[in-house]
Design an enzyme around this catalytic site. Structure first.
Site, PDB file in Angstrom:
ATOM      1  N   TRP A 160      80.152  33.438  69.575  1.00 25.48           N
ATOM      2  CA  TRP A 160      79.008  32.763  68.958  1.00 25.48           C
ATOM      3  C   TRP A 160      78.557  31.703  69.966  1.00 25.48           C
ATOM      4  CZ3 TRP A 160      76.646  34.202  64.530  1.00 25.48           C
ATOM      5  CH2 TRP A 160      77.352  35.045  63.659  1.00 25.48           C
TER       6      TRP A 160
ATOM      7  N   TYR B 158      76.330  36.988  75.975  1.00 23.66           N
ATOM      8  CA  TYR B 158      77.703  36.486  75.815  1.00 23.66           C
ATOM      9  C   TYR B 158      78.653  37.138  76.807  1.00 23.66           C
ATOM     10  CZ  TYR B 158      82.544  36.613  74.352  1.00 23.66           C
ATOM     11  OH  TYR B 158      83.909  36.569  74.372  1.00 23.66           O
TER      12      TYR B 158
ATOM     13  N   ALA C 136      54.589  17.217  94.449  1.00 22.09           N
ATOM     14  CA  ALA C 136      55.527  17.206  93.321  1.00 22.09           C
ATOM     15  C   ALA C 136      56.060  15.795  93.100  1.00 22.09           C
ATOM     16  CB  ALA C 136      56.671  18.174  93.602  1.00 22.09           C
TER      17      ALA C 136
ATOM     18  N   ASN D 281      50.185  21.128  84.552  1.00 25.67           N
ATOM     19  CA  ASN D 281      49.890  22.409  85.211  1.00 25.67           C
ATOM     20  C   ASN D 281      49.276  23.406  84.237  1.00 25.67           C
ATOM     21  OD1 ASN D 281      50.855  22.716  88.173  1.00 25.67           O
ATOM     22  ND2 ASN D 281      52.356  21.386  87.194  1.00 25.67           N
TER      23      ASN D 281
ATOM     24  N   CYS E 293      57.675  14.903  90.671  1.00 28.22           N
ATOM     25  CA  CYS E 293      58.998  15.037  90.056  1.00 28.22           C
ATOM     26  C   CYS E 293      60.113  14.948  91.105  1.00 28.22           C
ATOM     27  CB  CYS E 293      59.087  16.367  89.314  1.00 28.22           C
ATOM     28  SG  CYS E 293      57.616  16.671  88.310  1.00 28.22           S
TER      29      CYS E 293
ATOM     30  N   ARG F 227      39.246  31.381  92.109  1.00 27.00           N
ATOM     31  CA  ARG F 227      39.714  32.774  91.986  1.00 27.00           C
ATOM     32  C   ARG F 227      38.827  33.598  91.058  1.00 27.00           C
ATOM     33  NH1 ARG F 227      45.935  31.201  92.314  1.00 27.00           N
ATOM     34  NH2 ARG F 227      46.154  31.633  94.519  1.00 27.00           N
TER      35      ARG F 227
ATOM     36  N   GLU G 256      39.477  12.853  95.121  1.00 26.74           N
ATOM     37  CA  GLU G 256      40.818  12.280  95.010  1.00 26.74           C
ATOM     38  C   GLU G 256      40.793  10.874  95.611  1.00 26.74           C
ATOM     39  OE1 GLU G 256      43.936  12.760  93.665  1.00 26.74           O
ATOM     40  OE2 GLU G 256      44.322  10.876  94.733  1.00 26.74           O
ATOM     41  N   ALA G 257      41.272   9.900  94.827  1.00 22.29           N
ATOM     42  CA  ALA G 257      41.259   8.503  95.302  1.00 22.29           C
ATOM     43  C   ALA G 257      42.280   8.265  96.405  1.00 22.29           C
ATOM     44  CB  ALA G 257      41.539   7.570  94.129  1.00 22.29           C
TER      45      ALA G 257
END
Ligand SMILES: Cc1cc2nc3c(=O)[nH]c(=O)nc-3n(C[C@H](O)[C@H](O)[C@H](O)COP(=O)(O)OP(=O)(O)OC[C@H]3O[C@@H](n4cnc5c(N)ncnc54)[C@H](O)[C@@H]3O)c2cc1C
Length: 442
Positions: free
Chosen positions: A431, A423, A40, A302, A42, A21, A32-33
């Protein structure tokens, strides 16, 4: 300008995108192996439980997109074996053809991530013994689950807990073995009962204070031998941490930490000119500890990758560091942590104290309120809050992010009282639970 990037996932491709960019006519090659780019990790545990339908959904951008839309020479099955930082050449093997390759670079990014560590015990190569890191890993686990009734997870950290939840959803017996006397030990011992109770409520068997000594079976796993017991099982998943993938840097002159992570500065530069590193293969600066740490998370990979890409493109960008924030769903509970826990605080030189508070996620008079437990760790000399833990069925995610921001900016107990937090009765008391907790310390 020739840019070479080792690793085609979070850190590597965040950097690659910044370069394409921002640098006209950049020649970017990514090595990349494996065969899959930018996915993702995750989301992997949720494939087993079915909450994520298919592994395709986890791929953010496929390799063709990188090639065709962004002009990146994105290579798959290219395994890097060495870096000559004097000649500025990366070399390795094309795993599909078996042919060696060499590639010159002007600027190099090491974004090779980490690999799961399988306990070094007999039987580790038996069929049915798995680790989880990649899409092929979860596909192998999924395919292997067909006739499986009993699953043993070694390691009660984040990945172990997420796997346990997802496997319980499939109706199997699930046990977690951990050498510590508790799971989720990133939380303090006084928070542990909440987590153990949740495991028990959902039928996860906890085998704690036991180390795995051997995996037993003929060809396929049949049992796990620990220091305390013996468990018959049909499948084992080891979730015992990761180790940086930096073996190929052995003779490169790049400075590594004791665990093999690449030492970088705030601009993601290594000690070698024109060589950068980012993500799970590198260190992260910890803002509270005021030193480098190793916290391999996607959120850091990231950001570090993006910063590395900008710097490589000639746009100065510092990675501001981490405070150690993480979150996880464990059945009905959200477990969230930021900053230092008590054990981490003890390893520092400053005096500290803690405050714990059990409250609810809504106004006390409101229907449907759920328990919410908070714990803060704060310095007694400066009153700076240096850690927070929040556990509850609802409202933990909001609190942990408020805490993460305040830790990032190193606020004191006094500052918290004045925070203008939102709140309304369905969300908290007048609180906020964070302020309620702080008020117990002041
Ligand atoms: C099951 C699971 C759940 C997770 N959940 C979360 C979460 O909820 N939140 C969070 O923040 N993080 C989470 N993470 C961590 C997160 O996924 C990682 O921190 C992130 O993927 C790291 O990105 P990376 O680009 O640094 O490394 P990786 O994603 O490991 O990518 C490195 C790439 O480099 C390649 N490579 C390695 N060596 C070589 C070589 N010699 N030659 C060529 N290529 C090589 C690898 O094949 C790999 O594709 C999770 C991880 C797992 C496994």
């Amino acid at each position: 300008m020739k840019y070479v990037i080792i690793g085609g996932d979070a850190a590597g491709m965040s950097a690659a995108m910044q370069i394409v960019r921002n640098v006209e006519e950049a020649e970017v090659t990514t090595l990349e192996a494996g065969g899959i780019y930018s996915y993702a990790q995750c989301g992997l545990p949720y494939i087993v439980g079915g909450e994520v339908e298919h592994t395709d959904k986890l791929i953010a951008r496929d390799v063709e997109t990188f090639r065709e839309k962004y002009g990146i020479d994105a290579r798959v099955f290219h395994h890097v074996e060495a870096v000559d930082t004097k000649k500025q050449i990366v070399s390795g093997q094309n795993l599909e053809t078996g042919q060696p390759f060499e590639l010159p670079y002007d600027k190099l990014l090491i974004a090779s991530g980490g690999s799961p560590v399988l306990p070094d015990v007999p039987g580790r190569t038996l069929k049915g013994v798995h680790t989880l890191k990649t899409i092929p890993d979860i596909e192998a686990i999924d395919a292997d689950l067909d006739d499986v009734h009993d699953v043993t997870i070694i390691g009660g950290g984040y990945i172990g807990l997420e796997l346990a939840e997802n496997l319980i959803e499939t109706g199997r017996n699930v046990r977690i073995i951990d050498r510590n006397d508790r799971i989720a030990k990133m939380f303090d011992p006084d928070m542990t009962p909440l987590i153990h109770e949740e495991a028990g409520k959902h039928g996860v068997e906890l085998c704690l204070g036991e180390s795995v000594e051997a995996l037993e079976g003929v060809q396929r796993i049949q049992a796990v031998q620990t220091t305390g017991s013996w468990y018959d099982t049909d499948l084992v998943i080891a979730a015992t941490g990761i180790r940086p993938n930096t073996d190929f840097l052995e003779n490169a002159g790049v400075q590594l930490r004791h665990n093999g992570a690449v030492q970088v500065d705030a601009w993601m530069r290594t000690n070698v000119d024109h060589v950068y590193a980012a993500g799970d293969c590198a260190v992260q600066y910890h803002r509270i500890k005021e030193r480098d740490d190793y916290v391999p998370l996607g959120t850091h990979a990231n950001k570090q990758g993006r910063a590395a890409g900008k710097n490589m493109a000639g746009i100065p960008k510092q990675f501001q560091g981490i405070v150690g924030t993480s979150i996880l769903r464990f059945f009905d509970l959200t477990l969230a942590k930021t900053g230092l826990n008590e054990a981490e605080a003890e390893s520092m030189s400053f005096p500290f104290d803690t405050v714990m508070h059990q409250t609810v996620d809504k106004a006390g008079y409101f229907e449907g309120k759920k328990p919410l437990t908070l714990k803060l760790v704060y310095r007694t000399d400066t009153e700076e809050v240096i850690g927070g833990q929040v556990i509850g069925e609802s409202g933990a995610a909001k609190r942990i992010d408020v805490l993460a921001v305040t830790l990032f900016h190193r606020m004191t107990l006094d500052d918290y009282e004045d925070l203008d937090l939102s709140y309304a009765p369905p969300y908290n008391g007048v609180w906020d639970p964070i302020q309620q907790t702080v008020r117990r310390a002041t």
